[in-house]
Motif scaffolding. Structure first.
Motif, PDB file in Angstrom:
ATOM      1  N   LYS A  10      11.462  14.001   0.635  1.00  0.00           N
ATOM      2  CA  LYS A  10      10.472  14.260   1.647  1.00  0.00           C
ATOM      3  C   LYS A  10       9.350  13.546   1.240  1.00  0.00           C
ATOM      4  CE  LYS A  10      11.935  18.760   3.345  1.00  0.00           C
ATOM      5  NZ  LYS A  10      11.700  20.254   3.204  1.00  0.00           N
ATOM      6  N   ALA A  11       9.061  13.202  -0.076  1.00  0.00           N
ATOM      7  CA  ALA A  11       8.079  12.207  -0.456  1.00  0.00           C
ATOM      8  C   ALA A  11       8.228  10.849   0.219  1.00  0.00           C
ATOM      9  CB  ALA A  11       8.136  12.126  -1.800  1.00  0.00           C
ATOM     10  N   VAL A  12       9.488  10.275   0.075  1.00  0.00           N
ATOM     11  CA  VAL A  12       9.985   8.880   0.806  1.00  0.00           C
ATOM     12  C   VAL A  12       9.645   9.037   2.314  1.00  0.00           C
ATOM     13  CG1 VAL A  12      11.767   7.315   0.817  1.00  0.00           C
ATOM     14  CG2 VAL A  12      11.361   8.415  -1.104  1.00  0.00           C
ATOM     15  N   LEU A  13      10.356  10.161   2.881  1.00  0.00           N
ATOM     16  CA  LEU A  13      10.085  10.375   4.293  1.00  0.00           C
ATOM     17  C   LEU A  13       8.477  10.105   4.949  1.00  0.00           C
ATOM     18  CD1 LEU A  13      11.662  10.432   7.150  1.00  0.00           C
ATOM     19  CD2 LEU A  13      11.397  13.036   6.811  1.00  0.00           C
ATOM     20  N   GLY A  14       7.725  10.703   4.011  1.00  0.00           N
ATOM     21  CA  GLY A  14       6.351  10.648   4.531  1.00  0.00           C
ATOM     22  C   GLY A  14       5.899   9.259   4.505  1.00  0.00           C
ATOM     23  N   VAL A  15       6.441   8.608   3.519  1.00  0.00           N
ATOM     24  CA  VAL A  15       5.710   7.151   3.183  1.00  0.00           C
ATOM     25  C   VAL A  15       6.343   6.166   4.309  1.00  0.00           C
ATOM     26  CG1 VAL A  15       6.275   5.232   1.559  1.00  0.00           C
ATOM     27  CG2 VAL A  15       5.378   7.418   0.767  1.00  0.00           C
ATOM     28  N   THR A  16       7.683   6.395   4.543  1.00  0.00           N
ATOM     29  CA  THR A  16       8.201   5.399   5.526  1.00  0.00           C
ATOM     30  C   THR A  16       7.754   5.596   7.002  1.00  0.00           C
ATOM     31  OG1 THR A  16      10.425   6.888   5.790  1.00  0.00           O
ATOM     32  CG2 THR A  16      10.413   5.115   4.209  1.00  0.00           C
ATOM     33  N   GLN A  17       7.600   6.846   7.174  1.00  0.00           N
ATOM     34  CA  GLN A  17       6.957   7.118   8.730  1.00  0.00           C
ATOM     35  C   GLN A  17       5.612   6.527   8.532  1.00  0.00           C
ATOM     36  OE1 GLN A  17       8.863  11.555   9.560  1.00  0.00           O
ATOM     37  NE2 GLN A  17       6.732  11.398   9.078  1.00  0.00           N
ATOM     38  N   ARG A  36      -2.018   7.811   8.552  1.00  0.00           N
ATOM     39  CA  ARG A  36      -1.954   9.244   7.743  1.00  0.00           C
ATOM     40  C   ARG A  36      -1.392  10.542   8.403  1.00  0.00           C
ATOM     41  NH1 ARG A  36      -8.204   8.256   6.548  1.00  0.00           N
ATOM     42  NH2 ARG A  36      -7.937   7.590   8.863  1.00  0.00           N
ATOM     43  N   PRO A  37      -1.267  10.822   9.698  1.00  0.00           N
ATOM     44  CA  PRO A  37      -0.885  11.854  10.292  1.00  0.00           C
ATOM     45  C   PRO A  37       0.879  11.880   9.921  1.00  0.00           C
ATOM     46  CG  PRO A  37      -1.887  10.640  11.867  1.00  0.00           C
ATOM     47  CD  PRO A  37      -1.868   9.865  10.780  1.00  0.00           C
ATOM     48  N   ALA A  38       1.458  10.848   9.411  1.00  0.00           N
ATOM     49  CA  ALA A  38       2.805  11.055   8.963  1.00  0.00           C
ATOM     50  C   ALA A  38       2.931  11.885   7.674  1.00  0.00           C
ATOM     51  CB  ALA A  38       3.384   9.699   8.774  1.00  0.00           C
ATOM     52  N   PHE A  39       1.905  12.049   7.012  1.00  0.00           N
ATOM     53  CA  PHE A  39       2.044  12.883   5.875  1.00  0.00           C
ATOM     54  C   PHE A  39       1.989  14.284   5.899  1.00  0.00           C
ATOM     55  CE2 PHE A  39       1.152   8.555   4.141  1.00  0.00           C
ATOM     56  CZ  PHE A  39       1.958   8.416   3.042  1.00  0.00           C
ATOM     57  N   LYS A  85       0.903  -1.214  -0.065  1.00  0.00           N
ATOM     58  CA  LYS A  85      -0.230   0.048   0.055  1.00  0.00           C
ATOM     59  C   LYS A  85       0.855   1.360   0.150  1.00  0.00           C
ATOM     60  CE  LYS A  85      -2.289   1.762   3.577  1.00  0.00           C
ATOM     61  NZ  LYS A  85      -2.974   1.556   4.811  1.00  0.00           N
ATOM     62  N   SER A  86       1.911   1.248   0.713  1.00  0.00           N
ATOM     63  CA  SER A  86       2.929   2.275   0.984  1.00  0.00           C
ATOM     64  C   SER A  86       3.509   2.738  -0.565  1.00  0.00           C
ATOM     65  CB  SER A  86       3.637   2.327   2.134  1.00  0.00           C
ATOM     66  OG  SER A  86       4.684   1.402   1.793  1.00  0.00           O
ATOM     67  N   ALA A  87       3.841   1.679  -1.002  1.00  0.00           N
ATOM     68  CA  ALA A  87       4.411   1.711  -2.408  1.00  0.00           C
ATOM     69  C   ALA A  87       3.813   2.586  -3.570  1.00  0.00           C
ATOM     70  CB  ALA A  87       5.050   0.359  -2.929  1.00  0.00           C
ATOM     71  N   ASP A  88       2.287   2.263  -3.479  1.00  0.00           N
ATOM     72  CA  ASP A  88       1.428   2.598  -4.165  1.00  0.00           C
ATOM     73  C   ASP A  88       1.439   4.076  -3.848  1.00  0.00           C
ATOM     74  OD1 ASP A  88       0.592   0.463  -5.667  1.00  0.00           O
ATOM     75  OD2 ASP A  88      -1.085   0.038  -4.339  1.00  0.00           O
ATOM     76  N   LYS A  89       1.328   4.627  -2.628  1.00  0.00           N
ATOM     77  CA  LYS A  89       1.142   5.810  -2.153  1.00  0.00           C
ATOM     78  C   LYS A  89       2.574   6.644  -2.702  1.00  0.00           C
ATOM     79  CE  LYS A  89      -0.202   9.430   0.502  1.00  0.00           C
ATOM     80  NZ  LYS A  89      -1.336  10.167  -0.172  1.00  0.00           N
ATOM     81  N   LEU A  90       3.612   6.200  -2.779  1.00  0.00           N
ATOM     82  CA  LEU A  90       4.517   6.828  -3.149  1.00  0.00           C
ATOM     83  C   LEU A  90       4.773   7.180  -4.754  1.00  0.00           C
ATOM     84  CD1 LEU A  90       7.469   8.082  -2.690  1.00  0.00           C
ATOM     85  CD2 LEU A  90       8.736   5.911  -3.202  1.00  0.00           C
ATOM     86  N   VAL A  91       4.394   6.069  -5.462  1.00  0.00           N
ATOM     87  CA  VAL A  91       4.136   6.374  -6.963  1.00  0.00           C
ATOM     88  C   VAL A  91       3.223   7.552  -7.156  1.00  0.00           C
ATOM     89  CG1 VAL A  91       3.362   5.217  -9.157  1.00  0.00           C
ATOM     90  CG2 VAL A  91       4.652   3.934  -7.475  1.00  0.00           C
TER      91      VAL A  91
END
Ligand code: HEM
Length: 500
Positions: free
Chosen positions: A178-185, A198-201, A158-164
């Protein structure tokens, strides 16, 4: 004039006495060829004496290489070395010999103290502590390969889809870090803490976490300076404390959710209960009876948050940038995906991941450039290596980045060449230790590697990457020592969707 002369004489005599005392304790270090060790003290006489007695050439090479390789923090590291009793290990064979030595402990004590100012706790537990043993058992169990694959696979997908999705939303000026940091958080929140990610974004939280990572670098790299200089610069320090507030804000949000879960939970995880519980529930149930319940849970959540999300985000964004500046290798990695999936848009299975051997080598090579610069331990007692004593209290620094690029062990070390990992040998294992060595070695390696492989597979299949600045080559990238080795000026990326 007379007073000046007397003071000068007192200082010179004091330096001489102190220098001689110190010299008698550590003089044998220099005779050990593999160590290239030079304890340097904040003592003028001793500093010069060291330069004269130690193999001067070795020391000079080291200082220059450290400074060159680590950019501005390299210079900080050198200053730090001048003020503390430091033994630098740049030989993989020596690291292998002392890596599991019982007298070599944790991080140096100053690291524990320095964190207290910015976080809710000392951030990391000494291994002498029984709590660490319990923690480590839980981490090893929950983060072993099979548990990671069983429990977190869907979260990674799911998080990989979010990054794409984020990449395609800003196709011409993507700030990949920054995009990747939001995803890994968000992955950390969902996988390890079992709460809403979600708050991590929240862009404000991402900005603050980004800065916080830099504060942590400062503390680990240079606590003496962080304490004295930053404390002196009141408003600047205040700013850092405010930035650190982001971590506190996030962890208290997580805490609230953990509390709710605890109240509604019938059973706590126990020795016999396997992986149905998230790590936060383990932490909470372990510390439930403690008087400092809230603080203990907060400390551990904050430690995990940084160790798991900042490291993966830094490695993954560096790997993505390497793909963007190495178009031929990107093409090779994409072809590998194409051979596995063809036109099929299905999710990658575990068997598919096993087949991504070029991608795995690419990630490993990327970690050779952007893994941790060093790890610091401390000698709780004297440590004898081949008849040489590393004195009690010395900070022992493994120069991981230096060893990963040492031409003695690596052919063309500056070249980005994933195929060097086709041959595994024992020497490689110790020259290449991005996840550390010894009892405190990283328990999150499988978590990190699986998450990165899944995400990069999905990115490669969906998009083609290049840099906004044309003709940027890998050789033009500059790395500097932060929490991990990071790109000095990460380029903005251009993202083109691949036609399926
Ligand atoms: C590419 C990603 C990562 C890198 C390069 C990395 C590297 C490291 C290194 C070098 C250490 C210190 C080892 C030592 O002192 O000997 C460490 C410790 C640690 N890492 Fe990682 N790590 C990564 C990802 C993760 C992830 C994903 C997690 C959690 C899921 C994690 C959790 C931890 C913990 C809890 C420790 C402390 C272990 C202890 O004190 O016993 N790390 N990591």
């Amino acid at each position: 004039m007379e007073m000046f002369a007397t003071s000068a004489l007192i200082i010179v005599v004091a330096h001489l006495v102190l220098g001689l005392l110190l010299w008698f304790r550590v003089r044998k270090l220099y005779s050990y060829p593999g160590l290239l060790g030079f304890p340097v003290f904040g003592n003028l006489y001793y500093f010069y004496k060291t330069m004269l007695i130690a193999s001067f050439e070795n020391m000079r090479i080291h200082l220059v290489q450290v400074a060159e390789q680590y950019g501005k923090n390299g210079i900080c590291f050198c200053i730090l070395f001048c003020f503390r009793k430091v033994v630098i290990i740049s030989s993989p064979q020596v690291m292998k010999q002392i890596g599991f030595h019982p007298n070599l402990k944790d991080k140096p004590p100053y690291v524990f103290e320095s964190f207290l100012k910015y976080t809710d706790g000392p951030f990391t537990t000494p291994s002498s502590d029984d709590v660490w043993k319990m923690k480590r058992k839980e981490y090893n169990n929950l983060l072993k390969k099979s548990s990671v694959e069983n429990n977190f696979y869907n979260i990674f997908l799911k998080s990989a889809d979010k990054l794409v999705e984020l990449m395609l939303a800003t196709p011409s000026t993507l700030d990949i870090e920054k995009a990747v940091l939001g995803v890994t958080q968000s992955v950390t929140m969902e996988a390890l803490f079992g709460v809403d990610g979600r708050p991590a974004f929240d862009p404000e939280i991402i900005d603050h976490m980004y800065t916080l990572k830099n504060i942590i670098t400062l503390i680990i790299g240079n606590p003496g300076i962080a304490k004295t200089i930053l404390n002196g610069l009141g408003p600047f320090d205040g700013l850092l404390i405010r930035q650190a507030g982001a971590l506190k804000k996030l962890s208290s949000q997580i805490m609230k959710q953990v509390h709710v879960k605890l109240k509604s939970s019938q059973h706590f995880p126990s020795e016999n209960t396997k992986s149905n519980y998230s790590l936060s529930m383990y932490i909470a149930s372990r510390t439930e009876k403690s008087k400092k319940f809230d603080q203990n849970v907060l400390t551990e959540l904050q430690e995990l948050f940084i160790t798991s999300s900042s490291t993966v985000s830094s490695t993954m964004s560096c790997t993505i940038i390497c793909l963007a500046v190495l178009p031929e290798m990107q093409e090779k990695a994409w072809k590998e995906q194409n051979e596995i999936f063809g036109d099929d848009t299905r999710e990658p299975s575990l068997e598919d991941l096993e087949r991504m051997i070029f991608l795995e080598r690419f990630i490993k090579e990327s970690l050779r450039f952007c893994g941790p610069p060093l790890i610091a331990k401390h000698a709780a007692e004297d440590i004898k290596v081949d008849g040489v004593i590393i004195p009690k209290g010395a900070i022992v620094v493994y120069m991981l980045d230096f060893m990963r690029k040492d031409p003695k062990y690596w052919k063309d070390p500056k070249l980005f060449d994933p195929d060097r990992f086709l041959e595994e040998n024992e020497c490689l294992n110790y020259t290449y230790a991005p996840f550390g060595i010894g009892v405190r070695t990283c328990p999150g390696m499988n978590f990190a590697m699986t998450q990165m492989k899944i995400t990069l597979s999905k990115v490669l299949r969906r998009v083609k990457l290049s840099t906004v600045k044309k003709d940027l080559k890998f050789e033009n990238l500059e790395f500097e020592a932060m929490l991990l080795m990071e790109l000095k000026n990460p380029p903005f990326l251009k993202v083109e969707e691949r036609i399926m």
